[in-house]
Design a protein around this motif. Sequence first.
Motif, PDB file in Angstrom:
ATOM      1  N   LEU A 231       6.855  16.918   8.862  1.00  0.00           N
ATOM      2  CA  LEU A 231       7.631  17.957   8.115  1.00  0.00           C
ATOM      3  C   LEU A 231       8.111  19.064   8.931  1.00  0.00           C
ATOM      4  N   LYS A 232       7.134  19.544   9.623  1.00  0.00           N
ATOM      5  CA  LYS A 232       7.254  20.818  10.557  1.00  0.00           C
ATOM      6  C   LYS A 232       7.909  21.898   9.650  1.00  0.00           C
ATOM      7  N   GLY A 233       7.521  22.262   8.571  1.00  0.00           N
ATOM      8  CA  GLY A 233       7.892  23.337   7.909  1.00  0.00           C
ATOM      9  C   GLY A 233       8.986  23.049   6.768  1.00  0.00           C
ATOM     10  N   ALA A 234       9.627  21.655   6.988  1.00  0.00           N
ATOM     11  CA  ALA A 234      10.654  21.311   6.052  1.00  0.00           C
ATOM     12  C   ALA A 234      10.013  20.888   4.747  1.00  0.00           C
ATOM     13  N   VAL A 235      10.751  20.994   3.589  1.00  0.00           N
ATOM     14  CA  VAL A 235      10.250  20.499   2.320  1.00  0.00           C
ATOM     15  C   VAL A 235      10.534  18.937   2.305  1.00  0.00           C
ATOM     16  N   PRO A 236       9.608  18.296   1.805  1.00  0.00           N
ATOM     17  CA  PRO A 236       9.615  16.876   1.855  1.00  0.00           C
ATOM     18  C   PRO A 236      10.533  16.372   0.617  1.00  0.00           C
TER      19      PRO A 236
ATOM     20  N   TRP B 263       0.757  -1.245  -0.065  1.00  0.00           N
ATOM     21  CA  TRP B 263      -0.142   0.186   0.087  1.00  0.00           C
ATOM     22  C   TRP B 263       0.989   1.365  -0.016  1.00  0.00           C
ATOM     23  N   LYS B 264       1.710   1.314   0.869  1.00  0.00           N
ATOM     24  CA  LYS B 264       2.913   2.420   0.826  1.00  0.00           C
ATOM     25  C   LYS B 264       3.984   2.326  -0.151  1.00  0.00           C
ATOM     26  N   THR B 265       3.848   3.341  -1.112  1.00  0.00           N
ATOM     27  CA  THR B 265       4.614   3.029  -2.360  1.00  0.00           C
ATOM     28  C   THR B 265       5.620   4.187  -2.106  1.00  0.00           C
ATOM     29  N   VAL B 266       5.849   5.163  -1.272  1.00  0.00           N
ATOM     30  CA  VAL B 266       6.552   6.454  -1.252  1.00  0.00           C
ATOM     31  C   VAL B 266       6.733   6.475   0.374  1.00  0.00           C
ATOM     32  N   GLU B 267       8.052   6.500   0.543  1.00  0.00           N
ATOM     33  CA  GLU B 267       8.517   7.229   1.798  1.00  0.00           C
ATOM     34  C   GLU B 267       8.709   8.607   2.005  1.00  0.00           C
ATOM     35  N   ILE B 268       8.262   9.415   2.829  1.00  0.00           N
ATOM     36  CA  ILE B 268       8.364  10.670   2.865  1.00  0.00           C
ATOM     37  C   ILE B 268       9.513  10.794   3.982  1.00  0.00           C
ATOM     38  N   ARG B 269      10.756  11.790   3.792  1.00  0.00           N
ATOM     39  CA  ARG B 269      11.572  12.053   4.472  1.00  0.00           C
ATOM     40  C   ARG B 269      12.112  13.473   4.319  1.00  0.00           C
ATOM     41  N   LYS B 270      12.927  14.007   5.545  1.00  0.00           N
ATOM     42  CA  LYS B 270      13.213  15.421   5.235  1.00  0.00           C
ATOM     43  C   LYS B 270      14.489  15.470   4.885  1.00  0.00           C
ATOM     44  N   ASN B 271      15.077  14.442   4.438  1.00  0.00           N
ATOM     45  CA  ASN B 271      16.370  14.496   3.853  1.00  0.00           C
ATOM     46  C   ASN B 271      16.464  13.418   2.673  1.00  0.00           C
TER      47      ASN B 271
END
Length: 129
Positions: free
Chosen positions: A98-103, A21-29
Amino acid sequence: MSKAVLMSIQPKWCALIADGWKTVEIRKNRPKLKTPFKVYIYCTKNKEKCGVAQGKVIGEFICSIIEGYKYILSDYIEEEDQLCYWSCLNSYELHSYLKGAVPYAWYIFRLVIYDTPKELSEFGKTRPP
C-alpha cells in the motif's frame, strides 16, 4: 452485468485464490463500475516457472463488494488482522504494497477456475493488463 475487469495477479496469489484460501484481493484503487461485476483472473508471468497457467486467464469471480478503508489500518488492528487473514497477506506485506495508500478490499464471490487456462486473445487482448 455486462462489464468486466481483467486483473493481473501473481502466480502465488492465483494459487491461493484457486485453492479458496484468498477470499479478498487488496488493491490501491477500484474500477468506475457499479458492483456486482465480473473479474477475470490473469496469472502473470514469473521468472520462476510454476505451471502452464502463467500468462493466461485461469478463472473468474464476481466482485459484488468493494470495501474502501478511509483510515490508516495500523490504527485499527482488528480490521487489519481480518484483511490480512482474508487476503493471505501479513501486516508487513500489506503495508509494503500500500505504501501509505488506502486499501480497497475486492471480495471474491462465485469463483470459477477453468479446467484449461485461456489465452488473452480469447478476451480480445494482445497484452496483459
